[in-house]
Design a protein around this motif. Sequence first.
Motif, PDB file in Angstrom:
ATOM      1  N   LEU A   2       0.817  -1.213   0.000  1.00 36.99           N
ATOM      2  CA  LEU A   2       0.000   0.000   0.000  1.00 36.99           C
ATOM      3  C   LEU A   2       0.854   1.267   0.000  1.00 36.99           C
ATOM      4  CD1 LEU A   2      -2.861   1.306   0.286  1.00 36.99           C
ATOM      5  CD2 LEU A   2      -2.498   1.226   2.764  1.00 36.99           C
ATOM      6  N   LEU A   3       1.941   1.254   0.784  1.00 37.70           N
ATOM      7  CA  LEU A   3       2.718   2.471   1.004  1.00 37.70           C
ATOM      8  C   LEU A   3       4.012   2.537   0.195  1.00 37.70           C
ATOM      9  CD1 LEU A   3       2.344   2.672   4.912  1.00 37.70           C
ATOM     10  CD2 LEU A   3       0.931   3.792   3.176  1.00 37.70           C
ATOM     11  N   LYS A   4       4.175   1.642  -0.767  1.00 39.72           N
ATOM     12  CA  LYS A   4       5.458   1.554  -1.483  1.00 39.72           C
ATOM     13  C   LYS A   4       5.815   2.828  -2.232  1.00 39.72           C
ATOM     14  CE  LYS A   4       3.498  -0.629  -5.631  1.00 39.72           C
ATOM     15  NZ  LYS A   4       3.571  -1.806  -6.549  1.00 39.72           N
ATOM     16  N   ASP A   5       4.826   3.587  -2.716  1.00 33.16           N
ATOM     17  CA  ASP A   5       5.099   4.796  -3.493  1.00 33.16           C
ATOM     18  C   ASP A   5       4.890   6.082  -2.697  1.00 33.16           C
ATOM     19  OD1 ASP A   5       5.688   3.323  -5.829  1.00 33.16           O
ATOM     20  OD2 ASP A   5       3.550   3.153  -6.305  1.00 33.16           O
ATOM     21  N   VAL A   6       4.682   5.952  -1.386  1.00 35.28           N
ATOM     22  CA  VAL A   6       4.431   7.123  -0.552  1.00 35.28           C
ATOM     23  C   VAL A   6       5.728   7.885  -0.289  1.00 35.28           C
ATOM     24  CG1 VAL A   6       3.928   7.783   1.838  1.00 35.28           C
ATOM     25  CG2 VAL A   6       2.327   6.357   0.593  1.00 35.28           C
ATOM     26  N   ASN A   7       5.640   9.217  -0.360  1.00 31.90           N
ATOM     27  CA  ASN A   7       6.754  10.076   0.029  1.00 31.90           C
ATOM     28  C   ASN A   7       6.488  10.568   1.450  1.00 31.90           C
ATOM     29  OD1 ASN A   7       8.838  11.859   0.306  1.00 31.90           O
ATOM     30  ND2 ASN A   7       8.166  13.270  -1.294  1.00 31.90           N
ATOM     31  N   PHE A   8       7.206  10.019   2.412  1.00 24.84           N
ATOM     32  CA  PHE A   8       6.962  10.329   3.818  1.00 24.84           C
ATOM     33  C   PHE A   8       7.565  11.672   4.240  1.00 24.84           C
ATOM     34  CE2 PHE A   8       6.704   5.711   3.601  1.00 24.84           C
ATOM     35  CZ  PHE A   8       5.620   5.414   4.408  1.00 24.84           C
ATOM     36  N   ILE A   9       8.515  12.167   3.462  1.00 26.38           N
ATOM     37  CA  ILE A   9       9.262  13.358   3.862  1.00 26.38           C
ATOM     38  C   ILE A   9       8.384  14.604   3.817  1.00 26.38           C
ATOM     39  CG2 ILE A   9      11.312  14.757   3.443  1.00 26.38           C
ATOM     40  CD1 ILE A   9      11.812  11.844   4.301  1.00 26.38           C
ATOM     41  N   GLY A  10       8.398  15.354   4.908  1.00 20.56           N
ATOM     42  CA  GLY A  10       7.684  16.621   4.948  1.00 20.56           C
ATOM     43  C   GLY A  10       6.196  16.511   5.181  1.00 20.56           C
ATOM     44  N   VAL A  11       5.699  15.321   5.500  1.00 21.37           N
ATOM     45  CA  VAL A  11       4.264  15.124   5.729  1.00 21.37           C
ATOM     46  C   VAL A  11       4.025  14.801   7.189  1.00 21.37           C
ATOM     47  CG1 VAL A  11       2.235  13.782   5.097  1.00 21.37           C
ATOM     48  CG2 VAL A  11       3.979  14.267   3.377  1.00 21.37           C
ATOM     49  N   GLY A  12       3.052  15.485   7.787  1.00 20.10           N
ATOM     50  CA  GLY A  12       2.666  15.170   9.154  1.00 20.10           C
ATOM     51  C   GLY A  12       3.383  16.003  10.198  1.00 20.10           C
ATOM     52  N   GLY A  13       3.117  15.651  11.455  1.00 21.01           N
ATOM     53  CA  GLY A  13       3.673  16.363  12.594  1.00 21.01           C
ATOM     54  C   GLY A  13       5.004  15.785  13.041  1.00 21.01           C
ATOM     55  N   PRO A  14       5.501  16.229  14.212  1.00 16.38           N
ATOM     56  CA  PRO A  14       6.836  15.796  14.672  1.00 16.38           C
ATOM     57  C   PRO A  14       6.945  14.319  14.996  1.00 16.38           C
ATOM     58  CG  PRO A  14       5.683  17.082  16.362  1.00 16.38           C
ATOM     59  CD  PRO A  14       4.895  17.235  15.102  1.00 16.38           C
ATOM     60  N   ALA A  15       5.822  13.645  15.268  1.00 18.52           N
ATOM     61  CA  ALA A  15       5.879  12.217  15.607  1.00 18.52           C
ATOM     62  C   ALA A  15       5.415  11.323  14.462  1.00 18.52           C
ATOM     63  CB  ALA A  15       5.030  11.944  16.846  1.00 18.52           C
ATOM     64  N   ALA A  16       5.300  11.879  13.250  1.00 18.35           N
ATOM     65  CA  ALA A  16       4.840  11.096  12.102  1.00 18.35           C
ATOM     66  C   ALA A  16       5.873  10.049  11.711  1.00 18.35           C
ATOM     67  CB  ALA A  16       4.572  12.021  10.909  1.00 18.35           C
ATOM     68  N   ALA A  17       5.382   8.908  11.232  1.00 19.99           N
ATOM     69  CA  ALA A  17       6.277   7.865  10.723  1.00 19.99           C
ATOM     70  C   ALA A  17       6.945   8.340   9.436  1.00 19.99           C
ATOM     71  CB  ALA A  17       5.482   6.591  10.455  1.00 19.99           C
ATOM     72  N   HIS A  18       8.193   7.905   9.224  1.00 20.26           N
ATOM     73  CA  HIS A  18       8.939   8.293   8.031  1.00 20.26           C
ATOM     74  C   HIS A  18       9.293   7.109   7.147  1.00 20.26           C
ATOM     75  CE1 HIS A  18       9.632  11.829  10.695  1.00 20.26           C
ATOM     76  NE2 HIS A  18       9.425  12.456   9.561  1.00 20.26           N
ATOM     77  N   SER A  19       8.674   5.969   7.429  1.00 21.28           N
ATOM     78  CA  SER A  19       8.886   4.777   6.603  1.00 21.28           C
ATOM     79  C   SER A  19       7.771   3.790   6.883  1.00 21.28           C
ATOM     80  CB  SER A  19      10.241   4.127   6.920  1.00 21.28           C
ATOM     81  OG  SER A  19      10.230   3.583   8.228  1.00 21.28           O
ATOM     82  N   THR A  20       7.627   2.821   5.988  1.00 18.66           N
ATOM     83  CA  THR A  20       6.624   1.773   6.202  1.00 18.66           C
ATOM     84  C   THR A  20       6.946   0.971   7.450  1.00 18.66           C
ATOM     85  OG1 THR A  20       6.275   1.619   3.815  1.00 18.66           O
ATOM     86  CG2 THR A  20       5.470  -0.203   5.152  1.00 18.66           C
ATOM     87  N   ALA A  21       8.224   0.754   7.710  1.00 18.29           N
ATOM     88  CA  ALA A  21       8.628   0.005   8.907  1.00 18.29           C
ATOM     89  C   ALA A  21       8.177   0.722  10.172  1.00 18.29           C
ATOM     90  CB  ALA A  21      10.145  -0.186   8.910  1.00 18.29           C
ATOM     91  N   GLU A  22       8.289   2.055  10.186  1.00 19.60           N
ATOM     92  CA  GLU A  22       7.846   2.813  11.360  1.00 19.60           C
ATOM     93  C   GLU A  22       6.331   2.762  11.522  1.00 19.60           C
ATOM     94  OE1 GLU A  22       9.410   6.760  11.555  1.00 19.60           O
ATOM     95  OE2 GLU A  22      11.474   6.106  11.227  1.00 19.60           O
TER      96      GLU A  22
END
Length: 256
Positions: free
Chosen positions: A159-179
């Motif tokens: 589901l999350l393979k093409d997601v760009n985690f960088i710059g999205v969400g608050g300070p505790a947001a996950a930055h990878s699928t593993a997180e």
Amino acid sequence: MEVSPEASSLAQGLRLVRLVADREKQGRQLLGVSQLAAELDMEQSRVSRLAQELCDLELLEREERGPFRVGRRFFALARTLNRSWVQESRAELEELVAGFGLRSRLSVRDGVRVLLLRSSSNNAALGGFAKPGMVTPVWCTGAGRALLWDHGTAELDTLLKDVNFIGVGGPAAAHSTAEVNQLMDRDRSTGYILATEEYEHDVWELAVPVRSPKGDIVASLSVLGSRLDAGRSIDEVADALQSASKRLGSSIGSPD
């Protein structure tokens, strides 16, 4: 088994309505006959005939020879199908407001996005900018992660393979699928999702999935706040959310 012409026309018509509805919901450019034909890989004459029939049924509409959008009957049908639980959610949302003074929301998943269906009447309070139709990420919101409750590691990876985690969400947001997977494992042990500053600074969101009588997750129910009311505990709010979600889920698919 040979498919009848009527069944084939129905399937193609549903694909056409789905494409028009999805583009309008996502705020993308609306399409005319030739563009719809290209998107659906269908003959332009076929699309033209189907679109006209759907316009006659008021499931689609267009002004003169402009692009297509969903029609009046489409929304009427959607209201009929959703009446037994989405409408009932209003009372559940307001009961959560009355009990805890917290903003409450009902949401569904659209791929990696969360679509807000309904919010409580106190949503206009400080920080309450959400309106029905608002879209947020699925991986860094409480409502979104509740919708991922049944996703295993492999399903999350897909589901999350093409997601760009960088710059999205608050300070505790996950930055990878593993997180994301680690957060899901942590919260499953408690029976609810607690997303603290994952999407907004100084905001926590407590959420649970809403399941149909068959056990499928169809929505999520959540409350948001900057702090719990005096004397209220996370577990107390979570218990109220669980009870509300079970009541909503039991009415899904029930006759009106």
